[in-house]
Design a protein around this motif. Structure first.
Motif, PDB file in Angstrom:
ATOM      1  N   LEU A 108       2.094   7.453 -12.646  1.00  0.00           N
ATOM      2  CA  LEU A 108       1.198   8.102 -11.694  1.00  0.00           C
ATOM      3  C   LEU A 108      -0.182   8.311 -12.283  1.00  0.00           C
ATOM      4  N   THR A 109      -0.272   8.423 -13.609  1.00  0.00           N
ATOM      5  CA  THR A 109      -1.563   8.664 -14.253  1.00  0.00           C
ATOM      6  C   THR A 109      -2.465   7.446 -14.217  1.00  0.00           C
ATOM      7  N   ASN A 110      -1.930   6.278 -13.896  1.00  0.00           N
ATOM      8  CA  ASN A 110      -2.742   5.070 -13.853  1.00  0.00           C
ATOM      9  C   ASN A 110      -3.463   4.969 -12.515  1.00  0.00           C
ATOM     10  N   GLU A 111      -4.764   4.769 -12.567  1.00  0.00           N
ATOM     11  CA  GLU A 111      -5.589   4.726 -11.361  1.00  0.00           C
ATOM     12  C   GLU A 111      -5.127   3.655 -10.381  1.00  0.00           C
ATOM     13  N   PHE A 112      -4.727   2.508 -10.898  1.00  0.00           N
ATOM     14  CA  PHE A 112      -4.345   1.410 -10.015  1.00  0.00           C
ATOM     15  C   PHE A 112      -3.204   1.839  -9.096  1.00  0.00           C
ATOM     16  N   PHE A 113      -2.162   2.436  -9.672  1.00  0.00           N
ATOM     17  CA  PHE A 113      -0.995   2.778  -8.874  1.00  0.00           C
ATOM     18  C   PHE A 113      -1.244   3.993  -7.985  1.00  0.00           C
ATOM     19  N   ALA A 114      -2.165   4.851  -8.368  1.00  0.00           N
ATOM     20  CA  ALA A 114      -2.561   5.934  -7.470  1.00  0.00           C
ATOM     21  C   ALA A 114      -3.192   5.352  -6.213  1.00  0.00           C
ATOM     22  N   ARG A 115      -3.965   4.293  -6.361  1.00  0.00           N
ATOM     23  CA  ARG A 115      -4.582   3.645  -5.197  1.00  0.00           C
ATOM     24  C   ARG A 115      -3.557   2.872  -4.380  1.00  0.00           C
ATOM     25  N   VAL A 116      -2.550   2.284  -5.038  1.00  0.00           N
ATOM     26  CA  VAL A 116      -1.454   1.629  -4.301  1.00  0.00           C
ATOM     27  C   VAL A 116      -0.761   2.657  -3.404  1.00  0.00           C
ATOM     28  N   TYR A 117      -0.493   3.838  -3.970  1.00  0.00           N
ATOM     29  CA  TYR A 117       0.139   4.899  -3.182  1.00  0.00           C
ATOM     30  C   TYR A 117      -0.727   5.284  -1.979  1.00  0.00           C
ATOM     31  N   THR A 118      -2.040   5.416  -2.193  1.00  0.00           N
ATOM     32  CA  THR A 118      -2.938   5.784  -1.105  1.00  0.00           C
ATOM     33  C   THR A 118      -2.829   4.798   0.059  1.00  0.00           C
ATOM     34  N   GLY A 119      -2.795   3.503  -0.257  1.00  0.00           N
ATOM     35  CA  GLY A 119      -2.675   2.489   0.788  1.00  0.00           C
ATOM     36  C   GLY A 119      -1.349   2.556   1.512  1.00  0.00           C
ATOM     37  N   ALA A 120      -0.253   2.718   0.765  1.00  0.00           N
ATOM     38  CA  ALA A 120       1.074   2.786   1.375  1.00  0.00           C
ATOM     39  C   ALA A 120       1.195   4.016   2.272  1.00  0.00           C
ATOM     40  N   ALA A 121       0.683   5.154   1.794  1.00  0.00           N
ATOM     41  CA  ALA A 121       0.790   6.394   2.560  1.00  0.00           C
ATOM     42  C   ALA A 121      -0.019   6.329   3.851  1.00  0.00           C
ATOM     43  N   ALA A 122      -1.156   5.631   3.827  1.00  0.00           N
ATOM     44  CA  ALA A 122      -1.994   5.526   5.023  1.00  0.00           C
ATOM     45  C   ALA A 122      -1.260   4.789   6.134  1.00  0.00           C
ATOM     46  N   VAL A 123      -0.603   3.672   5.788  1.00  0.00           N
ATOM     47  CA  VAL A 123       0.152   2.920   6.798  1.00  0.00           C
ATOM     48  C   VAL A 123       1.369   3.718   7.239  1.00  0.00           C
ATOM     49  N   ALA A 124       2.054   4.347   6.289  1.00  0.00           N
ATOM     50  CA  ALA A 124       3.245   5.131   6.635  1.00  0.00           C
ATOM     51  C   ALA A 124       2.910   6.229   7.639  1.00  0.00           C
ATOM     52  N   ALA A 125       1.776   6.882   7.457  1.00  0.00           N
ATOM     53  CA  ALA A 125       1.408   7.998   8.327  1.00  0.00           C
ATOM     54  C   ALA A 125       1.216   7.557   9.769  1.00  0.00           C
ATOM     55  N   ARG A 126       0.774   6.331   9.960  1.00  0.00           N
ATOM     56  CA  ARG A 126       0.567   5.840  11.331  1.00  0.00           C
ATOM     57  C   ARG A 126       1.880   5.708  12.083  1.00  0.00           C
ATOM     58  N   TYR A 127       2.989   5.637  11.374  1.00  0.00           N
ATOM     59  CA  TYR A 127       4.288   5.440  12.003  1.00  0.00           C
ATOM     60  C   TYR A 127       5.227   6.615  11.784  1.00  0.00           C
ATOM     61  N   GLY A 128       4.667   7.771  11.437  1.00  0.00           N
ATOM     62  CA  GLY A 128       5.501   8.940  11.259  1.00  0.00           C
ATOM     63  C   GLY A 128       6.428   8.846  10.073  1.00  0.00           C
ATOM     64  N   PHE A 129       6.075   8.057   9.075  1.00  0.00           N
ATOM     65  CA  PHE A 129       6.875   7.916   7.864  1.00  0.00           C
ATOM     66  C   PHE A 129       6.332   8.810   6.768  1.00  0.00           C
ATOM     67  N   GLY A 130       7.202   9.229   5.877  1.00  0.00           N
ATOM     68  CA  GLY A 130       6.803   9.891   4.653  1.00  0.00           C
ATOM     69  C   GLY A 130       7.018   8.958   3.479  1.00  0.00           C
TER      70      GLY A 130
END
Length: 369
Positions: A108-130
């Motif tokens: 989680l401390t790596n910037e790259f994977f923090a940004r991967v999470y941001t992208g995944a969470a954005a799409v998930a939120a559009r479909y009511g996913f966590g």
């Protein structure tokens, strides 16, 4: 895609609308105010001035190449203003019970994977996913099995190929698995989302060859991973047929000081000194730049240095680092979209994500012989 040493494992849960408490229908609603009808995709289409099919493409993250950026922004803006959320049941999506996905990353401390999470969470939120985020404590996979108790609460898994130990556990479950930056020939995943890593290395070598470099040192990641293997093979393929080119490979830890030590040893070894250091990762490249300076040399006048990822530190070092920009948020978006497709019985989007060389001050012509 890279990893760095992390700390104690942590789990971060982002709640979706599916997690919101719904009152018991037998208990009277204390608020007598009439409730407004839930907005529909037709309402969004009317507000944005587009068709319902366009709304479906945009909110389904399938618009690229079919709908303009401007139209996509209009649709998303209209949906946000109306408070619209896709009705998954109405679309006959065969989704799981919890609308929860697990994202497994090396650290989680790596910037790259923090940004991967941001992208995944954005799409998930559009479909009511966590999205439940599981970072590995040591950069190569969790120390213990985090899935035994959580498996029943998950609909699917998105995992980086670098989380090696975690993958061995995941593959023993019946959860749909989407792999990020991994061998597309691997049959154990329901879908693969890859970056065009080989093309990134081709861009680096073309850039350095054009500048006139012929003596190369490849500072390869000491972490075993398919993505780093691709970089090494691509570098060898690009330089293998070029006359008068020499290439030496040295393994380097994925941390600044370890990479510095490895680079100092390589640059002081017997034989002609390399004029270009090709690093598998920006963190390795930062260590390489420190080594060059400690040896009394200059970047790029004496030695050019290139990286991979385009992390924030690429423009924090001096001179700024020539590197390959990887669209981290986009790979997270595509990973989550692919999992939704798998759960819905649809074929996921295919094709590698493009990467881009960012030429900066750390690369220049080699010194005169």
């Amino acid at each position: 895609m890279t990893a760095s040493r992390g700390s104690t494992p942590a789990v971060l849960i982002v709640e979706s609308e599916a997690c919101v408490h719904h009152p018991d229908p037998a208990v009277p609603d204390p608020d007598p105010t009439p409730r407004q009808a839930r907005p529909t995709s037709r309402d969004v289409a009317r507000a944005a001035g587009v068709s319902q099919a366009t709304v479906s493409l945009v909110l389904g993250d399938k618009w690229r190449g079919r709908v303009s950026e401007r139209t996509a922004r209009l649709v998303r803006g209209a949906a946000d203003e109306l408070g619209y959320r896709p009705n998954l049941a109405a679309r006959n999506l065969r989704l799981g019970r919890t609308r929860t996905a697990l994202l497994v990353v090396p650290a989680l401390t790596n910037e790259f994977f923090a940004r991967v999470y941001t992208g995944a969470a954005a799409v998930a939120a559009r479909y009511g996913f966590g999205v439940v985020l599981y970072p590995s404590p040591e950069g190569v996979g969790p120390a213990r099995d985090p899935f035994a108790s959580a498996r029943a609460a998950l609909d699917g898994v998105i995992a980086s190929s670098m989380a090696a130990d975690a993958l061995r556990t995941i593959r023993g479950t019946d959860l749909p698995l989407v792999m990020l930056d991994s061998d597309p020939a691997d049959p154990g995943a329901a879908a693969h989302v890859n970056l065009d890593i080989a093309d990134g290395m081709r861009q680096v070598t073309d850039h350095l060859l054009t500048l006139g470099h012929r003596r190369f040192l490849h500072l390869s990641s000491a972490v075993p991973s398919w993505t780093f293997d691709v970089r090494g093979r691509a570098l060898a393929a690009c330089l293998g047929g070029v006359p008068d080119v020499s290439v030496r490979t040295v393994a380097a830890p994925l941390e600044v000081n370890g990479a510095r030590v490895a680079t100092e040893r390589a640059l002081t070894a017997p034989g002609p000194r390399p004029t270009a250091l090709v690093c598998d990762d920006d963190i390795v490249a930062a260590g390489a730049c420190k080594a060059v300076r400690r040896l009394g040399l200059r970047v790029p006048e004496d030695v050019s240095v290139t990286g991979f990822d385009d992390l924030a530190l690429a423009t924090a070092v001096e001179p700024e680092l020539t590197t390959v920009r990887l669209p981290a948020e986009r790979i997270g978006e595509r990973g989550m979209a692919a999992l939704l497709d798998v759960l819905a019985g649809r074929p996921p989007e295919r094709g590698d994500l493009p990467v881009t060389l960012m030429p900066r001050g750390s690369s220049g012509p080699p010194p005169a012989a």
